[in-house]
Design a protein around this motif. Structure first.
Motif, PDB file in Angstrom:
ATOM      1  N   UNK A  11       0.747  -1.229   0.147  1.00  0.00           N
ATOM      2  CA  UNK A  11       0.046   0.041  -0.044  1.00  0.00           C
ATOM      3  C   UNK A  11       0.995   1.128   0.041  1.00  0.00           C
ATOM      4  N   UNK A  12       2.063   1.099   0.556  1.00  0.00           N
ATOM      5  CA  UNK A  12       2.933   2.295   0.550  1.00  0.00           C
ATOM      6  C   UNK A  12       4.412   1.816   0.264  1.00  0.00           C
ATOM      7  N   UNK A  13       5.417   2.761   0.124  1.00  0.00           N
ATOM      8  CA  UNK A  13       6.728   2.252   0.290  1.00  0.00           C
ATOM      9  C   UNK A  13       7.157   1.920   1.844  1.00  0.00           C
ATOM     10  N   UNK A  14       7.841   0.958   2.209  1.00  0.00           N
ATOM     11  CA  UNK A  14       8.387   0.718   3.473  1.00  0.00           C
ATOM     12  C   UNK A  14       7.127  -0.317   4.054  1.00  0.00           C
ATOM     13  N   UNK A  15       5.996  -0.785   3.362  1.00  0.00           N
ATOM     14  CA  UNK A  15       5.210  -1.608   3.839  1.00  0.00           C
ATOM     15  C   UNK A  15       5.755  -3.007   4.265  1.00  0.00           C
ATOM     16  N   UNK A  16       6.861  -3.381   3.800  1.00  0.00           N
ATOM     17  CA  UNK A  16       7.144  -4.754   4.003  1.00  0.00           C
ATOM     18  C   UNK A  16       7.365  -5.536   2.657  1.00  0.00           C
ATOM     19  N   UNK A  17       7.376  -5.130   1.459  1.00  0.00           N
ATOM     20  CA  UNK A  17       7.321  -6.053   0.414  1.00  0.00           C
ATOM     21  C   UNK A  17       8.690  -6.902   0.267  1.00  0.00           C
ATOM     22  N   UNK A  18       9.824  -6.085   0.382  1.00  0.00           N
ATOM     23  CA  UNK A  18      11.052  -6.811   0.104  1.00  0.00           C
ATOM     24  C   UNK A  18      11.169  -7.691   1.090  1.00  0.00           C
ATOM     25  N   UNK A 188      -9.206  -8.373  -9.470  1.00  0.00           N
ATOM     26  CA  UNK A 188      -9.269  -9.687  -9.579  1.00  0.00           C
ATOM     27  C   UNK A 188      -7.949 -10.489  -9.154  1.00  0.00           C
ATOM     28  N   UNK A 189      -6.786  -9.796  -9.585  1.00  0.00           N
ATOM     29  CA  UNK A 189      -5.688 -10.292  -9.353  1.00  0.00           C
ATOM     30  C   UNK A 189      -5.327 -10.183  -7.829  1.00  0.00           C
ATOM     31  N   UNK A 190      -5.783  -9.294  -6.793  1.00  0.00           N
ATOM     32  CA  UNK A 190      -5.406  -9.393  -5.670  1.00  0.00           C
ATOM     33  C   UNK A 190      -6.185 -10.749  -4.858  1.00  0.00           C
ATOM     34  N   UNK A 191      -5.441 -11.676  -4.399  1.00  0.00           N
ATOM     35  CA  UNK A 191      -5.840 -12.613  -3.764  1.00  0.00           C
ATOM     36  C   UNK A 191      -5.935 -12.562  -2.234  1.00  0.00           C
ATOM     37  N   UNK A 192      -5.163 -11.913  -1.509  1.00  0.00           N
ATOM     38  CA  UNK A 192      -4.890 -11.743   0.010  1.00  0.00           C
ATOM     39  C   UNK A 192      -4.547 -10.383   0.267  1.00  0.00           C
ATOM     40  N   UNK A 193      -4.861  -9.875   1.442  1.00  0.00           N
ATOM     41  CA  UNK A 193      -4.338  -8.936   2.283  1.00  0.00           C
ATOM     42  C   UNK A 193      -3.310  -9.179   3.385  1.00  0.00           C
ATOM     43  N   UNK A 194      -2.359  -8.632   3.494  1.00  0.00           N
ATOM     44  CA  UNK A 194      -1.512  -9.175   4.560  1.00  0.00           C
ATOM     45  C   UNK A 194      -1.311  -7.692   5.544  1.00  0.00           C
ATOM     46  N   UNK A 195      -1.532  -8.107   7.074  1.00  0.00           N
ATOM     47  CA  UNK A 195      -1.195  -6.756   7.926  1.00  0.00           C
ATOM     48  C   UNK A 195       0.259  -7.408   8.479  1.00  0.00           C
ATOM     49  N   UNK A 196       1.161  -6.185   8.155  1.00  0.00           N
ATOM     50  CA  UNK A 196       2.420  -6.477   8.568  1.00  0.00           C
ATOM     51  C   UNK A 196       2.925  -5.433   9.841  1.00  0.00           C
ATOM     52  N   UNK A 197       3.899  -5.941  10.696  1.00  0.00           N
ATOM     53  CA  UNK A 197       4.438  -5.240  11.597  1.00  0.00           C
ATOM     54  C   UNK A 197       3.417  -5.069  12.848  1.00  0.00           C
ATOM     55  N   UNK A 198       2.557  -6.143  13.276  1.00  0.00           N
ATOM     56  CA  UNK A 198       1.533  -5.981  14.154  1.00  0.00           C
ATOM     57  C   UNK A 198       2.013  -6.185  15.591  1.00  0.00           C
ATOM     58  N   UNK A 199       1.721  -5.375  16.390  1.00  0.00           N
ATOM     59  CA  UNK A 199       2.029  -5.410  17.810  1.00  0.00           C
ATOM     60  C   UNK A 199       0.861  -5.639  18.941  1.00  0.00           C
ATOM     61  N   UNK A 200       0.860  -6.645  19.801  1.00  0.00           N
ATOM     62  CA  UNK A 200      -0.325  -6.890  20.753  1.00  0.00           C
ATOM     63  C   UNK A 200      -1.077  -7.934  20.370  1.00  0.00           C
ATOM     64  N   UNK A 201      -2.555  -7.771  20.545  1.00  0.00           N
ATOM     65  CA  UNK A 201      -3.086  -8.884  20.925  1.00  0.00           C
ATOM     66  C   UNK A 201      -4.012  -8.971  19.242  1.00  0.00           C
ATOM     67  N   UNK A 202      -3.860 -10.051  18.551  1.00  0.00           N
ATOM     68  CA  UNK A 202      -4.394  -9.870  17.099  1.00  0.00           C
ATOM     69  C   UNK A 202      -5.947 -10.103  17.124  1.00  0.00           C
TER      70      UNK A 202
END
Length: 227
Positions: A11-18, A188-202
């Motif tokens: 969604x942004x640069x620095x989101x965790x793609x690499x 249609x090519x987006x098959x999943x969302x990923x939440x990165x760098x989460x802290x705490x109780x999911x």
């Protein structure tokens, strides 16, 4: 072309793609698959010298994670910033003075055949190609000249993950807004969302992941902790 293609968008640069691309390269390699990373265009002054010339450092380390020999085809276009409005262009490992002197938007059609040739060659040699996007695929001012995000995804018919940095705040808005700005065939090519760098109780994320899936039809497939 035999390889399946998985693509990591952000969604942004620095989101965790690499980082996520590197992890997926290692994950598939551990399954005994032949894996290669790929990023059509990388903007970075961090590079490694390999057989054939230079490639971006991120793709170099991704290739090591994949147990693959680093190859300039994994990063066919490397932009090395020299000033705010000027970059040295490295095409297939070699500096191109002609492309370096061209306006940004004018380069796209010149370099696109090199990008597809490199990607198709990697697909022919591997079981999986893990593709990394750049910035955000919803930068609509750049969509018409895109050669690194959804144009690559369409060419490869890649299964795309969209990752966001939840530590910054606004993660669900970032995911929904990015998805909403894409043309329907690209959504249609987006098959999943990923939440990165989460802290705490999911568990405290509920009911937002289900609400986002109800809006988009796309599930949140992973919540990755802050490591």
């Amino acid at each position: 072309m035999s390889a399946r293609c998985v693509m990591v968008l952000g969604t942004t640069s620095g989101a965790g793609k690499s980082w996520l691309t590197t992890a997926l390269c290692r994950h598939y390699a551990r399954q005994g698959l032949r894996v290669a990373p790929f990023k059509a265009q990388n903007m970075s002054n961090n590079a490694r010298v390999v057989a054939g010339g230079e490639m971006g450092s991120a793709q170099y380390f991704q290739s090591l994670a994949a147990n693959a020999e680093p190859d300039v085809r994994m990063n066919p276009l490397l932009l090395k910033p020299e000033a705010d409005t000027r970059s040295q262009v490295v095409l297939m490992g070699e500096v191109s003075r002609e492309l370096s002197d061209m306006p940004w938007r004018g380069r796209s059609e010149k370099v696109w055949p090199h990008i597809t040739t490199a990607l198709d060659a990697l697909r022919a040699d591997n079981d999986v190609v893990v593709i990394e996007g750049a910035g955000s695929p919803a930068e609509i001012n750049l969509h018409a000249s895109d050669i690194v995000n959804m144009r690559v995804a369409r060419h490869a018919q890649a299964r795309c993950l969209l990752v966001t940095d939840i530590d910054r705040g606004g993660a669900f808005a970032h995911l929904y807004g990015t998805w909403a700005l894409l043309p329907e065939q690209e959504r249609a090519l987006i098959r999943g969302f990923v939440l990165n760098k989460f802290r705490g109780d999911a568990s405290l994320l509920a009911p937002a992941p289900q609400m986002l899936q109800d809006l988009t039809g796309v599930p949140v497939v992973a919540t990755l902790p802050m490591w």
